[in-house]
Motif scaffolding. Sequence first.
Motif, PDB file in Angstrom:
ATOM      1  N   LYS A 197     -36.046   8.280  16.041  1.00 22.60           N
ATOM      2  CA  LYS A 197     -37.507   8.288  15.988  1.00 22.60           C
ATOM      3  C   LYS A 197     -38.042   6.910  15.608  1.00 22.60           C
ATOM      4  O   LYS A 197     -37.348   6.088  14.999  1.00 22.60           O
ATOM      5  CB  LYS A 197     -37.978   9.324  14.962  1.00 22.60           C
ATOM      6  N   THR A 224     -28.259  21.301  15.236  1.00 20.51           N
ATOM      7  CA  THR A 224     -29.152  20.157  15.075  1.00 20.51           C
ATOM      8  C   THR A 224     -29.148  19.701  13.629  1.00 20.51           C
ATOM      9  O   THR A 224     -29.201  20.534  12.716  1.00 20.51           O
ATOM     10  CB  THR A 224     -30.596  20.517  15.490  1.00 20.51           C
ATOM     11  N   THR A 225     -29.075  18.399  13.428  1.00 21.23           N
ATOM     12  CA  THR A 225     -29.169  17.832  12.090  1.00 21.23           C
ATOM     13  C   THR A 225     -30.341  16.861  12.044  1.00 21.23           C
ATOM     14  O   THR A 225     -30.436  15.951  12.872  1.00 21.23           O
ATOM     15  CB  THR A 225     -27.874  17.092  11.695  1.00 21.23           C
ATOM     16  N   TYR A 226     -31.215  17.070  11.076  1.00 20.69           N
ATOM     17  CA  TYR A 226     -32.371  16.201  10.880  1.00 20.69           C
ATOM     18  C   TYR A 226     -32.035  15.208   9.758  1.00 20.69           C
ATOM     19  O   TYR A 226     -31.959  15.596   8.590  1.00 20.69           O
ATOM     20  CB  TYR A 226     -33.607  17.019  10.500  1.00 20.69           C
ATOM     21  N   MET A 248     -33.444  13.107   7.638  1.00 20.93           N
ATOM     22  CA  MET A 248     -34.770  12.776   7.118  1.00 20.93           C
ATOM     23  C   MET A 248     -34.736  11.622   6.120  1.00 20.93           C
ATOM     24  O   MET A 248     -35.642  10.792   6.078  1.00 20.93           O
ATOM     25  CB  MET A 248     -35.383  14.009   6.441  1.00 20.93           C
ATOM     26  N   ASP A 284     -37.738  24.768   6.457  1.00 19.80           N
ATOM     27  CA  ASP A 284     -37.561  23.410   6.966  1.00 19.80           C
ATOM     28  C   ASP A 284     -36.648  23.336   8.189  1.00 19.80           C
ATOM     29  O   ASP A 284     -36.987  22.693   9.183  1.00 19.80           O
ATOM     30  CB  ASP A 284     -36.981  22.506   5.863  1.00 19.80           C
ATOM     31  N   ILE A 294     -31.050  13.996  14.893  1.00 19.38           N
ATOM     32  CA  ILE A 294     -32.364  13.359  14.998  1.00 19.38           C
ATOM     33  C   ILE A 294     -32.573  12.454  13.787  1.00 19.38           C
ATOM     34  O   ILE A 294     -32.525  12.905  12.645  1.00 19.38           O
ATOM     35  CB  ILE A 294     -33.483  14.412  15.074  1.00 19.38           C
ATOM     36  N   HIS A 295     -32.792  11.178  14.057  1.00 14.24           N
ATOM     37  CA  HIS A 295     -32.902  10.162  13.009  1.00 14.24           C
ATOM     38  C   HIS A 295     -34.370   9.912  12.665  1.00 14.24           C
ATOM     39  O   HIS A 295     -35.142   9.451  13.510  1.00 14.24           O
ATOM     40  CB  HIS A 295     -32.280   8.848  13.476  1.00 14.24           C
ATOM     41  N   TYR A 296     -34.731  10.217  11.444  1.00 10.28           N
ATOM     42  CA  TYR A 296     -36.054   9.883  10.915  1.00 10.28           C
ATOM     43  C   TYR A 296     -35.954   8.764   9.878  1.00 10.28           C
ATOM     44  O   TYR A 296     -36.810   7.891   9.815  1.00 10.28           O
ATOM     45  CB  TYR A 296     -36.703  11.109  10.274  1.00 10.28           C
ATOM     46  N   ARG A 342     -28.421  24.483  11.633  1.00 13.48           N
ATOM     47  CA  ARG A 342     -29.266  23.300  11.445  1.00 13.48           C
ATOM     48  C   ARG A 342     -29.056  22.692  10.061  1.00 13.48           C
ATOM     49  O   ARG A 342     -28.808  23.405   9.086  1.00 13.48           O
ATOM     50  CB  ARG A 342     -30.744  23.672  11.584  1.00 13.48           C
ATOM     51  N   VAL A 393     -30.552  19.538   7.190  1.00 10.88           N
ATOM     52  CA  VAL A 393     -31.616  18.616   6.779  1.00 10.88           C
ATOM     53  C   VAL A 393     -31.082  17.771   5.628  1.00 10.88           C
ATOM     54  O   VAL A 393     -30.583  18.316   4.633  1.00 10.88           O
ATOM     55  CB  VAL A 393     -32.885  19.357   6.340  1.00 10.88           C
TER      56      VAL A 393
END
Length: 434
Positions: free
Chosen positions: A334, A272-274, A276, A134, A303-305, A246, A248
């Motif tokens: 996003k 980077t941090t996702y 989710m 992931d 990164i904002h999901y 990274r 998640v």
Amino acid sequence: MENEFVINKNEILEASKSRGESAFLTEKRTEALDKLNSLDMIKPDKTRVSKWDFFTVTDQFVESDVFGSLEELPEAVREVIDIETVENVIIQHNNTTAFTKVSDDLKSQGVIVESIFDAAHNHPELLEKYFMTDAVKIDENKLTAYHAALLNGGVFIYVPKNVQVKSPIQMVVLHDDEKASLFNHVIVVADTGAEVTYVENYVTTLESAQGKLNIVSEVIANDNARIKYGAVDFLAKEVVGYVVRRGVTGNDAVIDWALGLMNDSDVIYDNTTYLMGHGSSSDVKIVHVGRGNQKSNFTTEVIHYGKETTGNILKHGVMKDSASSVFNGIGYIKHGATNADAQQESRVLMLSPNARGDANPILLIDEDEVVAGHAASAGQVDEIQLFYLMSRGLKREEAERLVIHGFLAPVVESIPIESVKNLLVSVIEEKIVN
């Protein structure tokens, strides 16, 4: 082709077999070797890496001494471990897992703290679930594939559901062989409702070395989990590196980073941090001091999901001599991430006319109902602050040191282990003065 090279696939696989590596890791190693030269090289913003040597590895594995007790640890390791109180620690000596201590309490709750190779044998179902699935992919680029192909160290940490680890888990990597390369893979997983603080240190006794640095960390916080990840990296000159960390998050999960990136060599950093899951968050704090002729590139991205996610980035750098660094901060919201909040601040101090620091805040927003902001600056030490301190009797050099330590303090203070925090302070002092 730039960065194309010849690698002895059979030699690598035979060496892995002779060490009794798990079939899964050998399979991933083979996959990476087969894809390696067909993949693109990284292209970091504002940094040309075509002449950087990421690939010349003298020895894939260096066997080093193990330690029978905390009292046997070398001084360089003892400086970052409180041997009187430490409960959970794993020591890697170059490419050898040299010492492990995990409290009986954590073991009884099912917490796993093992080398990446031991975990592949002892907990294959867990490792296979999280290894380069992931957060980071093997075929992401040439350097991630090279990492998987030459993997030679690292740690696997797993905290079961609803387990709260009270004391930090610490990993120390001692680099004291100039031919040793560090291809470490770190996996930290907090399952649903779990909490853990993990701190790693890369320390060296060398002034310069021939080895390469290629680190991948995958940090997974499942629903309602919380992970604090601290690191102080301080390796020698000439250890050209690529460091990927990274994260998640699941729903309402938290991953906080506090990173003191003090290596004396040329390194590309990707953090980077996702986000989710809905309601998840990440707070990223990074500090760096560059000196000599070293070149560094930092890309820090949240990164904002998920909906109602929060991301904060704080990066402070100090550049001296002819060092140069690029600080790219990216908040990416996003489409669908309504009510997300992306904030960032990047500031760089330059202590000499030949030093260079670029602070580049970037906001990418694909949603309307959001909050976002940024701040950035690059310049000299504030003369007004210096004048005030000098008016109180301090010499200019002393005043400058105090201003710099104060400038870096927001990151230093966030390091969760006192001995590691003290190491970071001493490293900063050494790099400023020398």
